[in-house]
Design an enzyme around this catalytic site. Structure first.
Site, PDB file in Angstrom:
ATOM      1  N   GLU A 180     -49.489  28.793 -28.467  1.00  0.00           N
ATOM      2  CA  GLU A 180     -50.314  28.030 -27.526  1.00  0.00           C
ATOM      3  C   GLU A 180     -50.571  26.650 -28.105  1.00  0.00           C
ATOM      4  O   GLU A 180     -50.957  26.520 -29.275  1.00  0.00           O
ATOM      5  CB  GLU A 180     -51.655  28.743 -27.287  1.00  0.00           C
ATOM      6  CG  GLU A 180     -52.586  27.926 -26.380  1.00  0.00           C
ATOM      7  CD  GLU A 180     -53.911  28.611 -26.071  1.00  0.00           C
ATOM      8  OE1 GLU A 180     -54.190  29.690 -26.636  1.00  0.00           O
ATOM      9  OE2 GLU A 180     -54.674  28.043 -25.270  1.00  0.00           O
ATOM     10  N   GLU A 270     -51.884  27.891 -18.902  1.00  0.00           N
ATOM     11  CA  GLU A 270     -53.119  28.673 -18.955  1.00  0.00           C
ATOM     12  C   GLU A 270     -54.198  27.940 -18.167  1.00  0.00           C
ATOM     13  O   GLU A 270     -54.414  26.746 -18.378  1.00  0.00           O
ATOM     14  CB  GLU A 270     -53.569  28.847 -20.413  1.00  0.00           C
ATOM     15  CG  GLU A 270     -52.533  29.578 -21.258  1.00  0.00           C
ATOM     16  CD  GLU A 270     -53.070  30.016 -22.615  1.00  0.00           C
ATOM     17  OE1 GLU A 270     -54.247  29.752 -22.919  1.00  0.00           O
ATOM     18  OE2 GLU A 270     -52.291  30.622 -23.377  1.00  0.00           O
ATOM     19  N   ASP A 300     -56.991  32.311 -18.295  1.00  0.00           N
ATOM     20  CA  ASP A 300     -57.604  32.102 -19.611  1.00  0.00           C
ATOM     21  C   ASP A 300     -59.071  32.524 -19.595  1.00  0.00           C
ATOM     22  O   ASP A 300     -59.698  32.542 -18.541  1.00  0.00           O
ATOM     23  CB  ASP A 300     -57.503  30.604 -19.945  1.00  0.00           C
ATOM     24  CG  ASP A 300     -57.451  30.342 -21.438  1.00  0.00           C
ATOM     25  OD1 ASP A 300     -57.679  31.283 -22.214  1.00  0.00           O
ATOM     26  OD2 ASP A 300     -57.186  29.197 -21.812  1.00  0.00           O
ATOM     27  N   GLU A 357     -57.686  37.465 -27.127  1.00  0.00           N
ATOM     28  CA  GLU A 357     -57.948  36.255 -27.923  1.00  0.00           C
ATOM     29  C   GLU A 357     -59.003  36.552 -28.966  1.00  0.00           C
ATOM     30  O   GLU A 357     -59.854  37.407 -28.751  1.00  0.00           O
ATOM     31  CB  GLU A 357     -58.593  35.179 -27.047  1.00  0.00           C
ATOM     32  CG  GLU A 357     -57.782  34.618 -25.952  1.00  0.00           C
ATOM     33  CD  GLU A 357     -58.510  33.421 -25.341  1.00  0.00           C
ATOM     34  OE1 GLU A 357     -59.757  33.431 -25.279  1.00  0.00           O
ATOM     35  OE2 GLU A 357     -57.824  32.494 -24.953  1.00  0.00           O
TER      36      GLU A 357
HETATM   37  P1  C2E Z   1     -58.877  28.141 -25.325  1.00  0.00           P
HETATM   38  O1  C2E Z   1     -57.730  27.771 -24.445  1.00  0.00           O
HETATM   39  O2  C2E Z   1     -59.608  29.380 -24.977  1.00  0.00           O
HETATM   40  O3  C2E Z   1     -58.307  28.204 -26.798  1.00  0.00           O
HETATM   41  C1  C2E Z   1     -58.715  29.152 -27.738  1.00  0.00           C
HETATM   42  C2  C2E Z   1     -59.694  28.569 -28.684  1.00  0.00           C
HETATM   43  O4  C2E Z   1     -60.139  29.579 -29.575  1.00  0.00           O
HETATM   44  C3  C2E Z   1     -59.111  27.469 -29.571  1.00  0.00           C
HETATM   45  O5  C2E Z   1     -60.157  26.543 -29.851  1.00  0.00           O
HETATM   46  C4  C2E Z   1     -58.749  28.238 -30.832  1.00  0.00           C
HETATM   47  O6  C2E Z   1     -58.698  27.429 -31.985  1.00  0.00           O
HETATM   48  C5  C2E Z   1     -59.887  29.216 -30.907  1.00  0.00           C
HETATM   49  N1  C2E Z   1     -59.514  30.437 -31.620  1.00  0.00           N
HETATM   50  C6  C2E Z   1     -58.297  31.011 -31.700  1.00  0.00           C
HETATM   51  N2  C2E Z   1     -58.334  32.148 -32.408  1.00  0.00           N
HETATM   52  C7  C2E Z   1     -59.612  32.324 -32.797  1.00  0.00           C
HETATM   53  C8  C2E Z   1     -60.295  33.321 -33.585  1.00  0.00           C
HETATM   54  O7  C2E Z   1     -59.721  34.294 -34.067  1.00  0.00           O
HETATM   55  N3  C2E Z   1     -61.620  33.145 -33.765  1.00  0.00           N
HETATM   56  C9  C2E Z   1     -62.290  32.077 -33.250  1.00  0.00           C
HETATM   57  N4  C2E Z   1     -63.596  31.990 -33.478  1.00  0.00           N
HETATM   58  N5  C2E Z   1     -61.692  31.129 -32.509  1.00  0.00           N
HETATM   59  C10 C2E Z   1     -60.365  31.243 -32.291  1.00  0.00           C
HETATM   60  P2  C2E Z   1     -59.906  24.985 -29.762  1.00  0.00           P
HETATM   61  O8  C2E Z   1     -58.551  24.640 -30.291  1.00  0.00           O
HETATM   62  O9  C2E Z   1     -61.100  24.331 -30.336  1.00  0.00           O
HETATM   63  O10 C2E Z   1     -59.849  24.721 -28.199  1.00  0.00           O
HETATM   64  C11 C2E Z   1     -60.988  24.873 -27.424  1.00  0.00           C
HETATM   65  C12 C2E Z   1     -60.680  24.773 -25.965  1.00  0.00           C
HETATM   66  O11 C2E Z   1     -60.294  23.443 -25.593  1.00  0.00           O
HETATM   67  C13 C2E Z   1     -59.505  25.641 -25.529  1.00  0.00           C
HETATM   68  O12 C2E Z   1     -59.957  26.948 -25.376  1.00  0.00           O
HETATM   69  C14 C2E Z   1     -59.123  24.981 -24.227  1.00  0.00           C
HETATM   70  O13 C2E Z   1     -59.948  25.423 -23.200  1.00  0.00           O
HETATM   71  C15 C2E Z   1     -59.439  23.522 -24.494  1.00  0.00           C
HETATM   72  N6  C2E Z   1     -58.164  22.813 -24.759  1.00  0.00           N
HETATM   73  C16 C2E Z   1     -57.469  22.690 -25.918  1.00  0.00           C
HETATM   74  N7  C2E Z   1     -56.364  21.944 -25.741  1.00  0.00           N
HETATM   75  C17 C2E Z   1     -56.348  21.601 -24.425  1.00  0.00           C
HETATM   76  C18 C2E Z   1     -55.451  20.825 -23.608  1.00  0.00           C
HETATM   77  O14 C2E Z   1     -54.421  20.320 -24.044  1.00  0.00           O
HETATM   78  N8  C2E Z   1     -55.801  20.677 -22.294  1.00  0.00           N
HETATM   79  C19 C2E Z   1     -56.916  21.227 -21.755  1.00  0.00           C
HETATM   80  N9  C2E Z   1     -57.172  21.042 -20.468  1.00  0.00           N
HETATM   81  N10 C2E Z   1     -57.768  21.968 -22.488  1.00  0.00           N
HETATM   82  C20 C2E Z   1     -57.492  22.154 -23.800  1.00  0.00           C
HETATM   83 CA    CA Z   2     -59.180  31.228 -23.953  1.00  0.00          CA
HETATM   84 CA    CA Z   3     -56.033  28.703 -23.588  1.00  0.00          CA
END
Ligand code: C2E
Ligand code: CA
Ligand code: CA
Length: 408
Positions: A180, A270, A300, A357
């Site tokens: 992802e 997603e 998602d 997740e």
């Molecule tokens: P998401 O799509 O639900 O992504 C999963 C988030 O959970 C990611 O945070 C990831 O780093 C984190 N995560 C993964 N595995 C674990 C785990 O085992 N434990 C914990 N505590 N956390 C975990 P991240 O990278 O900070 O991204 C946060 C949100 O920002 C994403 O949630 C998504 O909704 C948004 N996002 C990130 N990149 C994009 C993008 O390019 N476009 C858009 N529209 N939204 C994005």
């Molecule tokens: Ca998610």
């Molecule tokens: Ca996601």
């Protein structure tokens, strides 16, 4: 007694004309962790009470059939007042009536988090209350201080945004199921900034669509690079509402994919339930077209939104990602396991691939595996990493899991 996950203390109110039922409800809310439970016997009393409270309430349990102002009229009132709390409908009435009440309340902007049949119990209320917090705790988008929009614009021009990639693996053989793309800002002085600090700002300043295309371009480069190293994996990107209402998006993405010599089948988009259900007409067109072109579609953060499964089945999703609140630490929480189990069963019934997740520990892994989940993602498998680290992670992972077949 059901074991209770950690939740912040909350304020609740129960609106119920029947005194005995009201007392049961108040007691159950306390068991679920409510710090204070206010009681009202009819709608007018609840409205008067709401105006006098010093601390706003978080959760309202509302009966429908009451003398005087009934539940429906009460919900219309609070909808018009834009009260910020979540509502659980409690009723012993026919399912079709409750469903109508739920739709009516939603159309007034009332946040309904579920329906609980009377008599109320901890087992019935707690999962719904968790949904309320799921929405406010989980979203990493709300937790970080937003960066100023002009700095974000400059950073876009300086190409400081890039995707990190987090692996997902099949549970039955540990093979790579995909990666992802998660956006990061490589800030020249502040270091790596997580998406919570800039995605919502980009969304409200109409910048997100352009950045999403840039991110997708990088994801394609990554895919080609990994292919050259012998890893033929699928890549997922996250879409915001702005991208989804652009009905030409499927054509643009599919052109980018074919220009790179790749196939849409190797890419998944997603979207959260909330995003998919905003501007349903346009979203449905975009999502259906993406699916027709061969892209995978993933729901998602499943479980934290408020759409019903009936709504979700209108969209041709191929994958269901169960939100991390139901996964991380599930081994110790009966309620979480029950919710996880239900989601996995539902995904199977709808022929969707289920992804858990937030698999952070071996216990999390074992719990989701036992419940029959297809794919796992989380820190236990791998953290989001720069594109250059993916090959190293892959070699490490497959080295430790010899049975890992080539990805399918
Ligand atoms: P998401 O799509 O639900 O992504 C999963 C988030 O959970 C990611 O945070 C990831 O780093 C984190 N995560 C993964 N595995 C674990 C785990 O085992 N434990 C914990 N505590 N956390 C975990 P991240 O990278 O900070 O991204 C946060 C949100 O920002 C994403 O949630 C998504 O909704 C948004 N996002 C990130 N990149 C994009 C993008 O390019 N476009 C858009 N529209 N939204 C994005
Ligand atoms: Ca998610
Ligand atoms: Ca996601």
């Amino acid at each position: 007694m059901v074991s209770r996950p950690d939740m912040p203390p909350f304020q609740a109110m129960i609106l119920e004309d029947h005194e005995f039922q009201r007392k049961i409800g108040a007691h159950v809310l306390k068991l679920c962790g409510a710090e204070a439970v206010h009681e009202a016997a009819h709608g007018a009393e609840a409205i008067a009470l709401l105006e006098t409270l010093k601390e706003p309430i978080d959760i309202m349990v509302c009966d429908l059939n009451m003398p005087g102002m009934d539940g429906l009229e009460f919900l219309r009132h609070i909808g018009l007042r834009q009260s910020g709390f979540s509502v659980i409908l409690a009723s012993g009435m026919d399912a079709s009536i409750i469903r109508a009440a739920e739709m009516m309340a939603r159309s007034y902007g009332v946040r309904i988090i579920g329906i609980a049949e009377k008599p109320l119990s901890e087992g019935k209320l707690l999962p719904l209350i968790l949904r309320h917090f799921g929405q406010s705790i989980v979203s990493p988008r709300q937790q970080t201080k937003p960066m100023p929009v002009n700095e974000i614009q400059d950073a876009i021009a300086r190409l400081e945004f890039e995707p990190f990639f987090q692996p997902k693996v099949y549970m039955h053989n540990c093979a790579l199921a995909g990666v992802e793309a998660l956006m990061r800002w490589r800030h020249p002085t502040l270091g790596l900034i997580p998406p919570g600090a800039f995605i919502p700002v980009m969304e409200s300043a109409n910048l997100i669509s352009d950045v999403t295309f840039m991110l997708f371009e990088k994801a394609l480069e990554g895919a080609l690079e990994w292919r050259a190293a012998g890893i033929d994996t699928s890549v997922a990107i996250n879409l915001s509402v702005d991208s989804l209402v652009d009905t030409s998006l499927p054509d643009k993405l599919s052109k980018m994919v074919t220009d790179a010599g790749l196939h849409p089948e190797s890419f998944t988009v997603e979207v959260t339930e909330t995003v998919a259900m905003t501007d349903l007409g346009h979203s449905l067109e975009t999502l259906a077209r993406l699916r027709m072109k061969g892209f995978g579609l993933s729901i998602d953060d499943y479980g934290t939104g408020f759409s019903s499964m009936q709504q979700l089945t209108r969209v041709p999703f191929s994958e269901l990602k169960i939100d991390q609140v139901f996964v991380t630490g599930a081994a110790r929480q009966d309620v979480l396991q029950a919710l996880l189990g239900t989601s996995v069963t539902m995904a199977k019934r709808l022929k969707l691939k289920s992804v858990a997740e937030g698999v952070e520990t071996e216990q999390d892994w074992q719990t989701v595996a036992r419940l029959g989940c297809d794919v796992a993602q989380g820190f236990f498998i791998g953290k989001p990493m720069p594109h250059g680290d993916v090959v190293g992670w892959y070699e490490d992972w497959t080295g430790h899991h010899k049975s890992a077949a080539s990805s399918d």
